[in-house]
Design an enzyme around this catalytic site. Structure first.
Site, PDB file in Angstrom:
ATOM      1  N   ASP A 176      15.459 -28.588 -13.551  1.00 25.81           N
ATOM      2  CA  ASP A 176      15.744 -29.905 -14.565  1.00 25.81           C
ATOM      3  C   ASP A 176      14.952 -30.510 -14.906  1.00 25.81           C
ATOM      4  O   ASP A 176      14.883 -31.634 -14.570  1.00 25.81           O
ATOM      5  CB  ASP A 176      17.594 -30.465 -14.167  1.00 25.81           C
ATOM      6  CG  ASP A 176      18.332 -31.107 -15.248  1.00 25.81           C
ATOM      7  OD1 ASP A 176      17.396 -31.747 -16.036  1.00 25.81           O
ATOM      8  OD2 ASP A 176      19.498 -31.803 -15.367  1.00 25.81           O
ATOM      9  N   LYS A 208      16.078 -34.679 -24.615  1.00 20.39           N
ATOM     10  CA  LYS A 208      15.615 -35.936 -24.877  1.00 20.39           C
ATOM     11  C   LYS A 208      14.525 -35.677 -25.644  1.00 20.39           C
ATOM     12  O   LYS A 208      14.611 -35.104 -26.679  1.00 20.39           O
ATOM     13  CB  LYS A 208      15.221 -36.713 -23.584  1.00 20.39           C
ATOM     14  CG  LYS A 208      17.065 -36.752 -23.072  1.00 20.39           C
ATOM     15  CD  LYS A 208      16.608 -37.556 -21.644  1.00 20.39           C
ATOM     16  CE  LYS A 208      18.097 -37.886 -20.366  1.00 20.39           C
ATOM     17  NZ  LYS A 208      19.025 -39.178 -21.773  1.00 20.39           N
ATOM     18  N   PHE A 249      21.534 -35.475 -11.610  1.00 18.50           N
ATOM     19  CA  PHE A 249      22.386 -35.580 -12.732  1.00 18.50           C
ATOM     20  C   PHE A 249      21.862 -34.277 -14.031  1.00 18.50           C
ATOM     21  O   PHE A 249      20.859 -33.847 -14.201  1.00 18.50           O
ATOM     22  CB  PHE A 249      22.458 -37.713 -13.459  1.00 18.50           C
ATOM     23  CG  PHE A 249      22.866 -37.081 -14.861  1.00 18.50           C
ATOM     24  CD1 PHE A 249      24.453 -38.156 -14.324  1.00 18.50           C
ATOM     25  CD2 PHE A 249      23.124 -36.353 -16.328  1.00 18.50           C
ATOM     26  CE1 PHE A 249      24.723 -38.098 -15.882  1.00 18.50           C
ATOM     27  CE2 PHE A 249      23.797 -37.260 -17.577  1.00 18.50           C
ATOM     28  CZ  PHE A 249      24.858 -37.516 -17.159  1.00 18.50           C
TER      29      PHE A 249
HETATM   30  C1  LIG Z   1      18.185 -34.592 -15.999  1.00 19.94           C
HETATM   31  C2  LIG Z   1      19.566 -34.383 -17.287  1.00 19.94           C
HETATM   32  N1  LIG Z   1      19.266 -33.399 -17.428  1.00 19.94           N
HETATM   33  C3  LIG Z   1      20.812 -33.353 -18.148  1.00 19.94           C
HETATM   34  C4  LIG Z   1      20.929 -34.504 -18.291  1.00 19.94           C
HETATM   35  C5  LIG Z   1      21.800 -33.929 -19.931  1.00 19.94           C
HETATM   36  O1  LIG Z   1      21.610 -34.313 -20.923  1.00 19.94           O
HETATM   37  P1  LIG Z   1      22.382 -35.147 -22.753  1.00 19.94           P
HETATM   38  O2  LIG Z   1      22.739 -36.300 -22.359  1.00 19.94           O
HETATM   39  O3  LIG Z   1      21.692 -34.418 -23.158  1.00 19.94           O
HETATM   40  O4  LIG Z   1      23.481 -33.524 -22.826  1.00 19.94           O
HETATM   41  C6  LIG Z   1      20.255 -35.786 -18.953  1.00 19.94           C
HETATM   42  C7  LIG Z   1      20.833 -36.670 -19.526  1.00 19.94           C
HETATM   43  O5  LIG Z   1      20.657 -37.887 -18.994  1.00 19.94           O
HETATM   44  C8  LIG Z   1      19.640 -35.380 -17.576  1.00 19.94           C
HETATM   45  O6  LIG Z   1      19.034 -36.621 -17.303  1.00 19.94           O
END
Ligand SMILES: Cc1ncc(COP(=O)(O)O)c(C=O)c1O
Length: 385
Positions: free
Chosen positions: A212, A241, A127
């Site tokens: 990520d 986050k 994700f």
């Molecule tokens: C691993 C990861 N990358 C990216 C995102 C996306 O972040 P945002 O919701 O701040 O756009 C999330 C959100 O849950 C995530 O868990």
């Protein structure tokens, strides 16, 4: 409520106040919050140092425009570079935007250094966000057919399968993008040997290694960055986050060899404004304070010990994760039921998969809150598992 775009099945309550591990709704009902805005409130709800930082900064300077340096842009990027060992930092408003920037940066680098290579290898169940490119990069089941046509240039392979990565590499490949613990995918830590071998493989093949850490960074896993558990370093790292402790801010970090954006390639109206960076500064001070990571470990162990002791009673078949990003797996697909019943018992938990409950409490979790979780979850699971 009728004017709020219905993008989620929200319960008919209104959250009004938060403090530490608790939230209160419009009926004055309290909730033990083990979701914390999907792991954003790393210091809990409304932590005093973020209130102070925002109050002070809002009277000094909110946004001089990203066309100018501001003191926090300088000091916070220096702190992040020093903590991560990477060189350059670009602040964004969300994790998706940070990953979008990582994708653009890798493509730009591929244009310069790999004869126009642009493909990024990503993983099933990964994700990376909800913009078009990050949805295209994600391996979330069902997303492959949404919002067609997708952004091309992402090749998906099974998570933690090194041979599959190797087989997918072509002259078009520029990078591999990995979550070292898949969060939305169900809290799945990648095996140590896989992450180390993948780092070696990307180096041998001359590819960028993008990690990520939007969900796992900023002490969530018990280390400042989860990749530190694996003794590897990425070329490009994304954070979000917990970075702002609930304030919307994320970041793209890069080593100088791959920090190839030219003026005008990347930007945004709110990027790097001092208001949000005052919150980041407060978060970084808190998580680097002596004893903070030890406390995350300690409470992670306590929570895992509790879950292990209740496993039979609660029907938990596996407890996994790191730090305070933990998951309980069940034999049956009971997670949605548990979330719903948890809400009515004043407990907020999350279900990333039909048989998985994810726990992402405040990193300032206390022993008495763990006992409260025990009580509220015991009530919640009765008659379900
Ligand atoms: C691993 C990861 N990358 C990216 C995102 C996306 O972040 P945002 O919701 O701040 O756009 C999330 C959100 O849950 C995530 O868990």
């Amino acid at each position: 409520m009728k004017h709020v775009m219905p993008i989620a099945d929200r319960p008919p309550i209104i959250m009004q106040r938060g403090a530490g591990s608790y939230l209160w709704d419009n009926n004055g009902r309290d909730y033990l919050d083990f979701v914390q805005g999907w792991a954003v409130n790393c210091l809990g709800h409304c932590p005093p140092e973020i209130i102070t930082a925002l109050t002070h900064q809002s009277s000094q300077l909110i946004n001089p425009s990203p066309a100018f340096y501001n003191p926090l842009m300088l000091s916070v990027s220096t702190q992040l570079a020093q903590l991560s060992g990477l060189d350059h930092v670009f602040f964004t408003n969300s994790g998706a935007e940070a990953n979008e920037g990582a994708i653009k940066l890798a493509r730009k680098w591929g244009g310069i250094h790999r004869d126009g290579a642009y493909e990024i290898i990503t993983f099933t169940h990964s994700f990376h966000g909800r913009t078009l490119a990050t949805m295209s990069a994600s391996g979330k089941p069902g997303w492959d057919t949404l919002f067609e046509p997708k952004v091309p240039g992402f090749v998906k392979v099974p998570y933690a399968d090194l041979d599959a990565v190797d087989a997918a590499i072509t002259p078009r490949t520029v990078a591999v993008m990995l979550e070292v613990i898949q969060g939305e995918g169900g809290v799945i830590p990648a095996p140590h040997s896989f992450v180390q071998s993948l780092r070696r493989l990307t180096q041998q093949k001359g590819l960028l290694f993008i990690i990520d850490e939007v969900q796992t960074g900023i002490a969530r896993s018990g280390a400042l960055f989860a990749h530190q558990h694996y003794q590897v370093q990425p070329d490009i790292l994304t954070l979000g986050k917990g970075l702002g402790g609930g304030v919307p801010v994320a970041a793209l970090l890069a080593k100088d060899q791959c920090s190839v954006f030219e003026y005008g390639d990347q930007g945004g109206t709110y990027n790097g404004n001092p208001l949000v960076l005052a919150a980041v500064n407060a978060v970084l001070q808190a998580i680097t304070a002596e004893g903070f990571l030890a406390s995350v470990h300690h409470h992670s162990n306590q929570l895992q010990t509790l879950i292990a002791s209740r496993a039979t009673e609660w029907g938990v078949t596996e407890c996994r994760g790191m730090g305070l990003l933990l998951a309980m797996q069940f034999k049956q697909d009971v997670a949605a039921q548990l979330v719903k019943k948890g809400l009515s018992n004043g407990l907020l938990i999350n279900a990333p998969r039909p048989n998985v409950i994810r726990l992402m409490p405040s990193l300032r979790l206390t022993e008495s809150e763990i006992q409260d979780f025990d009580m509220r979850f015991s009530l919640t699971q009765q008659g379900i598992s």
